[in-house]
Design a protein around this motif. Structure first.
Motif, PDB file in Angstrom:
ATOM      1  N   ARG A   4       0.852  -1.196   0.000  1.00  0.00           N
ATOM      2  CA  ARG A   4       0.000   0.000   0.000  1.00  0.00           C
ATOM      3  C   ARG A   4       0.880   1.235   0.000  1.00  0.00           C
ATOM      4  O   ARG A   4       1.927   1.257   0.641  1.00  0.00           O
ATOM      5  CB  ARG A   4      -0.897   0.032   1.236  1.00  0.00           C
ATOM      6  N   VAL A   5       0.401   2.257  -0.704  1.00  0.00           N
ATOM      7  CA  VAL A   5       1.033   3.569  -0.686  1.00  0.00           C
ATOM      8  C   VAL A   5      -0.036   4.593  -0.331  1.00  0.00           C
ATOM      9  O   VAL A   5      -1.223   4.354  -0.548  1.00  0.00           O
ATOM     10  CB  VAL A   5       1.707   3.921  -2.036  1.00  0.00           C
ATOM     11  N   VAL A  46      -5.397   6.184   0.251  1.00  0.00           N
ATOM     12  CA  VAL A  46      -4.568   4.970   0.205  1.00  0.00           C
ATOM     13  C   VAL A  46      -4.771   4.270  -1.131  1.00  0.00           C
ATOM     14  O   VAL A  46      -5.884   4.214  -1.658  1.00  0.00           O
ATOM     15  CB  VAL A  46      -4.957   4.002   1.350  1.00  0.00           C
ATOM     16  N   VAL A  47      -3.681   3.720  -1.657  1.00  0.00           N
ATOM     17  CA  VAL A  47      -3.742   2.903  -2.870  1.00  0.00           C
ATOM     18  C   VAL A  47      -3.307   1.492  -2.492  1.00  0.00           C
ATOM     19  O   VAL A  47      -2.243   1.296  -1.913  1.00  0.00           O
ATOM     20  CB  VAL A  47      -2.819   3.454  -3.981  1.00  0.00           C
ATOM     21  N   HIS A  48      -4.151   0.514  -2.821  1.00  0.00           N
ATOM     22  CA  HIS A  48      -3.832  -0.892  -2.594  1.00  0.00           C
ATOM     23  C   HIS A  48      -3.276  -1.438  -3.902  1.00  0.00           C
ATOM     24  O   HIS A  48      -3.904  -1.297  -4.956  1.00  0.00           O
ATOM     25  CB  HIS A  48      -5.092  -1.669  -2.192  1.00  0.00           C
ATOM     26  N   CYS A  49      -2.106  -2.045  -3.816  1.00  0.00           N
ATOM     27  CA  CYS A  49      -1.417  -2.523  -5.016  1.00  0.00           C
ATOM     28  C   CYS A  49      -1.011  -3.983  -4.864  1.00  0.00           C
ATOM     29  O   CYS A  49      -0.827  -4.470  -3.741  1.00  0.00           O
ATOM     30  CB  CYS A  49      -0.153  -1.693  -5.260  1.00  0.00           C
ATOM     31  N   SER A  92      -1.138  -3.705  -9.869  1.00  0.00           N
ATOM     32  CA  SER A  92      -2.485  -3.167  -9.817  1.00  0.00           C
ATOM     33  C   SER A  92      -2.463  -1.887  -8.995  1.00  0.00           C
ATOM     34  O   SER A  92      -1.576  -1.675  -8.154  1.00  0.00           O
ATOM     35  CB  SER A  92      -3.442  -4.187  -9.195  1.00  0.00           C
ATOM     36  N   TRP A  93      -3.430  -1.017  -9.235  1.00  0.00           N
ATOM     37  CA  TRP A  93      -3.531   0.282  -8.586  1.00  0.00           C
ATOM     38  C   TRP A  93      -5.006   0.464  -8.245  1.00  0.00           C
ATOM     39  O   TRP A  93      -5.800   0.843  -9.093  1.00  0.00           O
ATOM     40  CB  TRP A  93      -3.044   1.349  -9.564  1.00  0.00           C
ATOM     41  N   ASP A  94      -5.378   0.130  -7.019  1.00  0.00           N
ATOM     42  CA  ASP A  94      -6.782   0.149  -6.619  1.00  0.00           C
ATOM     43  C   ASP A  94      -6.988   1.162  -5.500  1.00  0.00           C
ATOM     44  O   ASP A  94      -6.411   1.028  -4.412  1.00  0.00           O
ATOM     45  CB  ASP A  94      -7.222  -1.230  -6.135  1.00  0.00           C
ATOM     46  N   THR A  95      -7.812   2.174  -5.775  1.00  0.00           N
ATOM     47  CA  THR A  95      -8.115   3.184  -4.780  1.00  0.00           C
ATOM     48  C   THR A  95      -9.553   3.644  -4.972  1.00  0.00           C
ATOM     49  O   THR A  95      -9.990   3.837  -6.105  1.00  0.00           O
ATOM     50  CB  THR A  95      -7.130   4.372  -4.837  1.00  0.00           C
TER      51      THR A  95
END
Length: 138
Positions: A54-55, A61-64, A78-81
């Motif tokens: 996560r970033v 927050v972005v879950h990757c 992946s880039w899930d936000t």
């Protein structure tokens, strides 16, 4: 046509950088370098398929999850936000002067214009910050 068949938008930013792919790879994959130019790391990062991280930014927050990693050549995650589910791919191609670095983020739906516009503005700034960080790296 189902939602999964709908046309999506992509962002591509390319830069020729006067550093070898190995150095850029370090900046893309080593957590302390990532934090210098990218975003705050919430987890350790490993360029290994399946690795989750996560970033965070001031907007959230972005879950990757790492999808593919070919050292010094290609990194995909992946880039899930919020309600944006997309993919970021970094491609490093050696050149006479250093490396052609290509970043592509795919998967913006037509109804996600605010995300698309935000990312379109953010990625060139992030690549400029990456270039500055590379100048400081040993």
């Amino acid at each position: 046509m189902s939602d999964s068949d709908a046309e999506t938008l992509s962002i591509v930013v390319e830069r020729e950088i006067s550093h070898p792919p190995e150095k850029i790879w370090r900046a893309l994959t080593e957590p302390h370098f990532l934090e210098e130019w990218f975003m705050k790391m919430q987890d350790d990062f490993e360029p290994a398929p399946g690795h989750r991280f996560r970033v965070t930014a001031d907007w959230g927050v972005v879950h990757c999850q790492v999808r593919a990693a070919e050292p010094n050549r290609r990194l995909t995650y992946s880039w899930d936000t919020k309600d944006l589910v997309s993919t970021v791919t970094w491609t490093l191609t050696p050149t006479e002067k250093g490396t052609l670095l290509r970043m592509e983020q795919t998967g913006f739906r037509a109804d996600q214009q605010p995300y698309y516009r935000g990312a379109t503005a953010a990625w060139p700034r992030l690549l400029a910050a990456l270039e500055e960080a590379l100048e400081r790296m040993a």
